[in-house]
Write a protein that holds these residues in place. Sequence first.
Motif, mmCIF file in Angstrom:
data_model
loop_
_atom_site.group_PDB
_atom_site.id
_atom_site.type_symbol
_atom_site.label_atom_id
_atom_site.label_comp_id
_atom_site.label_asym_id
_atom_site.label_seq_id
_atom_site.Cartn_x
_atom_site.Cartn_y
_atom_site.Cartn_z
ATOM 1 N N ALA A 5 0.909 -1.248 -0.156
ATOM 2 C CA ALA A 5 -0.102 -0.113 -0.119
ATOM 3 C C ALA A 5 0.876 1.202 0.049
ATOM 4 O O ALA A 5 0.322 2.075 -0.534
ATOM 5 C CB ALA A 5 -0.993 0.045 1.152
ATOM 6 N N GLU A 6 1.967 1.401 0.549
ATOM 7 C CA GLU A 6 2.717 2.502 0.869
ATOM 8 C C GLU A 6 3.979 2.772 -0.223
ATOM 9 O O GLU A 6 4.881 1.788 -0.266
ATOM 10 C CB GLU A 6 3.609 2.387 2.060
ATOM 11 C CG GLU A 6 2.559 2.389 3.395
ATOM 12 C CD GLU A 6 1.844 3.612 3.578
ATOM 13 O OE1 GLU A 6 2.165 4.576 3.130
ATOM 14 O OE2 GLU A 6 0.482 3.707 4.012
ATOM 15 N N LYS A 7 3.614 3.628 -1.223
ATOM 16 C CA LYS A 7 4.518 3.844 -2.333
ATOM 17 C C LYS A 7 5.845 4.397 -1.757
ATOM 18 O O LYS A 7 6.954 4.271 -2.177
ATOM 19 C CB LYS A 7 3.922 5.069 -3.148
ATOM 20 C CG LYS A 7 2.973 4.393 -4.241
ATOM 21 C CD LYS A 7 2.601 5.396 -5.038
ATOM 22 C CE LYS A 7 1.127 4.652 -5.898
ATOM 23 N NZ LYS A 7 1.052 5.805 -6.947
ATOM 24 N N ASP A 8 5.708 5.250 -0.526
ATOM 25 C CA ASP A 8 7.126 5.739 0.301
ATOM 26 C C ASP A 8 7.764 4.772 0.469
ATOM 27 O O ASP A 8 9.284 4.910 0.531
ATOM 28 C CB ASP A 8 6.497 6.713 1.283
ATOM 29 C CG ASP A 8 5.845 8.028 0.727
ATOM 30 O OD1 ASP A 8 6.079 8.226 -0.365
ATOM 31 O OD2 ASP A 8 5.307 8.664 1.600
ATOM 32 N N ALA A 9 7.132 3.315 0.918
ATOM 33 C CA ALA A 9 8.189 2.592 1.463
ATOM 34 C C ALA A 9 8.961 1.803 0.456
ATOM 35 O O ALA A 9 10.136 1.410 0.628
ATOM 36 C CB ALA A 9 7.303 1.303 2.117
ATOM 37 N N ILE A 10 8.102 1.750 -0.893
ATOM 38 C CA ILE A 10 8.971 1.151 -2.064
ATOM 39 C C ILE A 10 9.914 2.261 -2.373
ATOM 40 O O ILE A 10 11.209 1.417 -2.606
ATOM 41 C CB ILE A 10 7.915 1.249 -3.277
ATOM 42 C CG1 ILE A 10 6.824 0.069 -2.735
ATOM 43 C CG2 ILE A 10 8.694 0.578 -4.471
ATOM 44 C CD1 ILE A 10 6.011 0.032 -3.904
ATOM 45 N N LEU A 11 9.948 3.481 -2.253
ATOM 46 C CA LEU A 11 11.049 4.521 -2.593
ATOM 47 C C LEU A 11 12.176 4.460 -1.746
ATOM 48 O O LEU A 11 13.321 4.269 -1.973
ATOM 49 C CB LEU A 11 10.387 5.782 -2.673
ATOM 50 C CG LEU A 11 9.653 5.950 -4.008
ATOM 51 C CD1 LEU A 11 8.907 7.404 -3.924
ATOM 52 C CD2 LEU A 11 10.176 5.997 -5.026
ATOM 53 N N ALA A 12 11.784 4.232 -0.471
ATOM 54 C CA ALA A 12 12.847 4.064 0.575
ATOM 55 C C ALA A 12 13.583 2.699 0.446
ATOM 56 O O ALA A 12 14.677 2.732 0.594
ATOM 57 C CB ALA A 12 12.127 4.276 2.098
ATOM 58 N N PHE A 13 12.895 1.774 0.137
ATOM 59 C CA PHE A 13 13.633 0.491 0.148
ATOM 60 C C PHE A 13 14.451 0.423 -1.349
ATOM 61 O O PHE A 13 15.709 -0.021 -1.305
ATOM 62 C CB PHE A 13 12.739 -0.927 -0.408
ATOM 63 C CG PHE A 13 13.338 -2.118 -0.712
ATOM 64 C CD1 PHE A 13 13.749 -2.814 0.672
ATOM 65 C CD2 PHE A 13 13.291 -2.707 -1.795
ATOM 66 C CE1 PHE A 13 14.285 -4.072 0.458
ATOM 67 C CE2 PHE A 13 13.821 -3.927 -1.915
ATOM 68 C CZ PHE A 13 14.331 -4.581 -0.890
ATOM 69 N N PHE A 14 14.154 1.049 -2.351
ATOM 70 C CA PHE A 14 14.969 1.176 -3.783
ATOM 71 C C PHE A 14 16.211 1.966 -3.417
ATOM 72 O O PHE A 14 17.218 1.539 -3.669
ATOM 73 C CB PHE A 14 14.128 1.949 -4.898
ATOM 74 C CG PHE A 14 13.144 0.768 -5.300
ATOM 75 C CD1 PHE A 14 13.245 -0.634 -5.132
ATOM 76 C CD2 PHE A 14 12.584 1.215 -6.451
ATOM 77 C CE1 PHE A 14 12.485 -1.316 -5.972
ATOM 78 C CE2 PHE A 14 11.681 0.475 -7.114
ATOM 79 C CZ PHE A 14 11.900 -0.987 -6.819
ATOM 80 N N ALA A 15 16.009 3.263 -2.428
ATOM 81 C CA ALA A 15 17.177 3.885 -1.980
ATOM 82 C C ALA A 15 18.303 3.261 -1.205
ATOM 83 O O ALA A 15 19.450 3.292 -1.570
ATOM 84 C CB ALA A 15 16.826 5.333 -1.413
ATOM 85 N N GLU A 16 17.668 2.264 -0.284
ATOM 86 C CA GLU A 16 18.810 1.603 0.325
ATOM 87 C C GLU A 16 19.291 0.310 -0.542
ATOM 88 O O GLU A 16 20.497 0.203 -0.409
ATOM 89 C CB GLU A 16 17.962 0.997 1.404
ATOM 90 C CG GLU A 16 18.792 0.005 2.565
ATOM 91 C CD GLU A 16 18.801 -1.538 2.176
ATOM 92 O OE1 GLU A 16 19.629 -1.964 2.643
ATOM 93 O OE2 GLU A 16 17.702 -1.898 1.437
ATOM 94 N N ALA A 17 18.463 -0.131 -1.442
ATOM 95 C CA ALA A 17 19.127 -1.168 -2.319
ATOM 96 C C ALA A 17 20.112 -0.585 -3.176
ATOM 97 O O ALA A 17 21.093 -1.284 -3.650
ATOM 98 C CB ALA A 17 17.902 -1.825 -3.134
ATOM 99 N N GLN A 18 20.121 0.684 -3.694
ATOM 100 C CA GLN A 18 21.032 1.240 -4.559
ATOM 101 C C GLN A 18 22.390 1.557 -3.737
ATOM 102 O O GLN A 18 23.217 1.569 -4.262
ATOM 103 C CB GLN A 18 20.311 2.668 -5.085
ATOM 104 C CG GLN A 18 20.956 3.084 -6.230
ATOM 105 C CD GLN A 18 20.819 2.154 -7.604
ATOM 106 O OE1 GLN A 18 20.082 2.284 -8.239
ATOM 107 N NE2 GLN A 18 22.057 1.392 -8.028
ATOM 108 N N GLN A 19 22.165 1.759 -2.611
ATOM 109 C CA GLN A 19 23.292 1.888 -1.660
ATOM 110 C C GLN A 19 24.116 0.531 -1.551
ATOM 111 O O GLN A 19 25.246 0.622 -1.311
ATOM 112 C CB GLN A 19 22.999 2.331 -0.253
ATOM 113 C CG GLN A 19 22.435 3.891 -0.077
ATOM 114 C CD GLN A 19 23.616 4.967 -0.754
ATOM 115 O OE1 GLN A 19 24.529 4.653 -0.204
ATOM 116 N NE2 GLN A 19 22.878 5.850 -1.415
ATOM 117 N N ARG A 20 23.360 -0.749 -1.701
ATOM 118 C CA ARG A 20 24.071 -1.796 -1.462
ATOM 119 C C ARG A 20 24.415 -2.500 -2.547
ATOM 120 O O ARG A 20 25.665 -3.332 -2.740
ATOM 121 C CB ARG A 20 23.131 -2.770 -0.985
ATOM 122 C CG ARG A 20 22.464 -2.469 0.433
ATOM 123 C CD ARG A 20 21.510 -3.560 1.059
ATOM 124 N NE ARG A 20 22.379 -4.687 1.474
ATOM 125 C CZ ARG A 20 22.031 -5.819 2.097
ATOM 126 N NH1 ARG A 20 20.687 -5.903 2.348
ATOM 127 N NH2 ARG A 20 22.912 -6.845 2.245
#
Length: 294
Positions: free
Chosen positions: A125-140
């Motif tokens: 439901a939370e689009k912000d959660a997807i964006l936050a996860f993608f930002a963290e993934a790009q760091q990894r």
Amino acid sequence: MKCGYVALIGRPNVGKSTLMNHLLKQKISITSRKPQTTRHSIVGINTTEAGQAIYVDTPGMHDNQKRALNRHLNRTAETTLLGVDVIVWLLDGLFWHDYDEVIFKKLEQAGLPVILAVNKVDKLAEKDAILAFFAEAQQRFPFAHLVPISALKKTNLAVLDGLIMEMLPERDWIYPEDQVTDRPERFLVAEIIREKLTRRLGAELPYVMTVEIERYEEHPDINKIYAIIWVEKASQKNIVIGKDGDMLKNVGTDARHDIERLLDQKVYLQLWVKVKSGWSDSERALQSLGFNDG
């Protein structure tokens, strides 16, 4: 022209086979809700005006190495990373599993462009959660692209397909325009039978079953197919056959309908259930049953 191989990787049951089937707009890889349904690398070929993407659906990568079959599945998935041009890593949620650390290391060793696709976003439901996860993934990891998708609902599949085509190298097509897989009909038929068994039987039994086509006869008006379902114990054989043979009959009916659609011809299908003790933990038995692509 653009053409290249695309590996679909991820843990068991994240939706790799469903994704490939929808990208191809045709069912090539069998599916079920049970993990480790895919046991072989299945090639699906999608040829469009943009190019030819040759998808390789792999068994789920996992940390269970106890049986020879589990080790084979991991080897098959890992071998697929050799010789492909693009990798699509499929996740089924906004979290990492312990074994994902191993996948990160394998991707670093491969040195190939990787698209991270998060599946089943229709349940998030939370689009912000997807964006936050993608930002963290790009760091990894330096992912080439990060795409939220739903393989089942076909959400963003056109976007994913477009990104893949852009990343493919320029070369002549490898397969004819109308070819959709490199697997022979006998293999696809055995997989269809195994899919019906997996869907109808309980949680554990599918992992100690495999299907072997003993005889395949092509006639002008009908194809006659004789298949053996191998299990490891007599008690398992009884479950597959079912009371008064009902389970085996239902599996045969389900499979025959799908095989007739695949072959576009009438089919006579005969199934037997036989016991081969410990086949899933024997490298020799795996080779004899056709597990030789990894």
